[in-house]
Enzyme design. Sequence first.
Site, PDB file in Angstrom:
ATOM      1  N   GLU A   1       1.163  -2.286  12.698  1.00 29.38           N
ATOM      2  CA  GLU A   1       1.433  -3.733  12.730  1.00 29.38           C
ATOM      3  C   GLU A   1       1.790  -4.247  14.126  1.00 29.38           C
ATOM      4  OE1 GLU A   1       4.245  -4.087   9.490  1.00 29.38           O
ATOM      5  OE2 GLU A   1       2.624  -4.250   8.021  1.00 29.38           O
TER       6      GLU A   1
ATOM      7  N   LYS B   1       3.373   0.697  16.127  1.00 32.70           N
ATOM      8  CA  LYS B   1       4.584   0.687  15.301  1.00 32.70           C
ATOM      9  C   LYS B   1       4.614   1.939  14.412  1.00 32.70           C
ATOM     10  CE  LYS B   1       6.684  -2.151  11.668  1.00 32.70           C
ATOM     11  NZ  LYS B   1       6.391  -3.163  10.645  1.00 32.70           N
ATOM     12  N   GLN B   2       3.411   2.374  13.985  1.00 34.91           N
ATOM     13  CA  GLN B   2       3.345   3.428  12.976  1.00 34.91           C
ATOM     14  C   GLN B   2       1.993   4.136  13.050  1.00 34.91           C
ATOM     15  OE1 GLN B   2       3.254  -0.279  10.466  1.00 34.91           O
ATOM     16  NE2 GLN B   2       2.813   1.262   8.904  1.00 34.91           N
TER      17      GLN B   2
ATOM     18  N   TRP C   1       0.826  -1.225   0.000  1.00 34.27           N
ATOM     19  CA  TRP C   1       0.000   0.000   0.000  1.00 34.27           C
ATOM     20  C   TRP C   1       0.849   1.259   0.000  1.00 34.27           C
ATOM     21  CZ3 TRP C   1      -1.599   2.942   4.865  1.00 34.27           C
ATOM     22  CH2 TRP C   1      -0.647   2.787   5.890  1.00 34.27           C
ATOM     23  N   ASP C   2       2.144   1.087   0.281  1.00 40.29           N
ATOM     24  CA  ASP C   2       3.073   2.220   0.300  1.00 40.29           C
ATOM     25  C   ASP C   2       2.892   3.075  -0.963  1.00 40.29           C
ATOM     26  OD1 ASP C   2       3.885   0.067   1.932  1.00 40.29           O
ATOM     27  OD2 ASP C   2       5.961   0.733   1.982  1.00 40.29           O
TER      28      ASP C   2
END
Length: 764
Positions: free
Chosen positions: A484, A592-593, A353-354
């Site tokens: 994640e 994580k993000q 998806w980046d």
Amino acid sequence: MAGDLAFQIHLPELKKQTPDFLETIYSVGNGHLGVRDSNPLQGNSDLYLGSPGLFVNGFYDYYPLSYGEKYSNYPENDQVINRLFDPRYLRIQIGDSDSATSFFDSKILDKNLDMQTGKLTETFEVTTPLQERFHLILESFASLADKRLYGIQYTILPLNFTGPITITKSHPAVNQLSRTSVNDVRVKESEGLLHGWPLKDTVIPAMVITTSRSQQALTAAWKLDQVNEDVQVNQLSAEVPGYQLKVAPQKNTPIQFSFMYGLSAISTNLAAADQDLLTTVAESEFQPELEHSTKKWQFFWQHSDVEIDGDPDVQNSLRFNLFQLNQSAGRDGLTNIPAKGLTGNGYGGQYFWDTEIFMLPFFIYTQPQTARKLLQFRVQTMDLAVQQARDLGFAAGATFAWRTINGREASSYWPAGLAQFHINADIAYAVDHYVTVTGDQQFLRDGGFELILQTARFWLEYGNYTEIEGVNRFGINTVTGPDEYSALVNNNYYTNVMAQHNLASAVEYAQQLQNSDPDLLTKLAVTPAEIQSMTDAAKLMILPYDKCSEVKLQFQGFEQLSRLPLTEIDKGRFPLLLHSHPLTLYHYQVNKQADTIMADILYPAGNSLAQQIRDYEFYEPITTHDSSLSRTMFAILAARIGEETAAYDFFTQSVQTDLRDLQGNTANGVHAGNLGGSWMDVVYGFAGLVNNADQFTLNPNLPKQWQRLSFKLQIADSEYQFEIQPQQVTVRLLSGPGMQLVIWDTPVILSSTDTTKTVIQPEV
Ligand code: IFM
């Protein structure tokens, strides 16, 4: 060193850098191929601590996955981009010294990457075991004009000897052996199973390389282009294609020779060589090709450059990011942008998806023709996404692979892979965004609408209605959101917001097409009942919210988890994913993000400033930024809510992630999503661009370090240049009819007779 300094990557203290870091930073590519910047004499030696190689976008092999417990429909195979022979490699023999069998000590004296031309220039000082010394100068580029071509020129300057040198340019192995880190799940250790067969009776050395398991083929050829007259040239045998050059240079007299390499498009015909490639390579020449390629780089910078006055380091780093993005983007409609670009095989060279969320915005606004090609990749894998939905037991819709090269799912750890169903809405978001910004309605008919429709259908299948406080609501359970460090949750806020818009845009485009192309709706079997179901599901979507703290909840139940005391954890234990069992992390409020805040960024409408501040303040302290996709998003939100220092800190870390190796793994390749994210930081964050319901608004808030920011955007058929200074914006219409923009709440209408407007920031 040539050219404008702000366009040069000229790192100091090269001796302190590891070879594999330099290989990534100085890699050259063009979206079809990428070449790591190896040591040209040592690349095939066991003693060399780098990972040389050439990557061709989409040229991969399967790698069989083994599971302790294999359940139904687990992927059989991983996919890994092939690490092909190193075209920089050169064998040099001087008297009894042979670089292939003994270690030539090669000191790097200088490296410079000129981003205006795409040319990499390097100087090595080489000492043989018998103390012959010479300078080796390399100039190389990957052609942006003909993406199959790569050129390299060598100059050898003997420093303390006169006498015969033999130079061999051949690639006996088709795959490049290299060291890989064994303890990092983000790196693929597996390599493709490749075969090479040399082509006989060709004018230039050539071979066909095939993959055993994925059954792909490509043709590789190289040609000695230009060489001093006194060099004796022979072609090697038909079995080992290549050249041997013999020359007896005088001390301090340089000899120069160049090679053009060609790597064909990927074919499924394993038995035939690409004749057109052979002819093209045979006719190509280093200097004219470099000039053609330079013109393409000029075009790129003309539309995509961002100028920043006030922080030269940031200026240079941002250009590096845009340069690497452009070097990585597949443009044939069959390939995409690997998470590490074409600079390394981290994440197996797979697409995520980046691309849609972090990289496409840059291309949509500055190189829309490339954006379209990147979206076409998803169109051409649509059938596989439909199949994946059926394999999972859903009667309608499509669900795209979380990570892939060929369109099939390649994630073996499905809780943090396949279950990231948000990728479907991310793709739909990107299509809608592309169409809204470019006005390319034709793309809807060329597969774009089907992408939006089939992903919307998937949400209707995967979600379900449930009663909450007496009201029937639509929820999406058992998904993994972008973060994640949690998995398989119910009603992930980001996923649900994205799915809601996915459903709503399917409805909106279906209504438009009802007038403009009703046959397409008939072909895709769209019914009024289905449109009504999508309308209802979007309207009734569950968006979890904690009424106590008044923050958006990452997912239902997130508020009940305890917090991981991040400040008490030893720095050496980050990134946490390399040291903790996933369940340990899933158990806590730790990210994580960026996850929930991304919904605020992509769909800001209807969010009060106070709400955005609360969300930021809640999620920022629990986020480790172990993913390189994280800081870039926090920078945007921080800029929008006026957290100026934090915004600049997040941004500088994002923009310098690779040049300063801030994630500690640039050796495995650049962080391509973050490259695009750093452009978003500038344009969405500091310039405050928001695209809302076809209205483009700017609310600039320049970092105090900057005196000026300038960039161009293409919106519909028009191109604009924005010059932003503290409290002032000047916008120029460079081409096209112009439209209304809004700057600091002031409507600005530009047209061919009124091309420039300046807006002063109103007093607050
Ligand atoms: O897509 C990302 C994901 O969000 C975090 N892990 C790495 C992937 C590839 O960049």
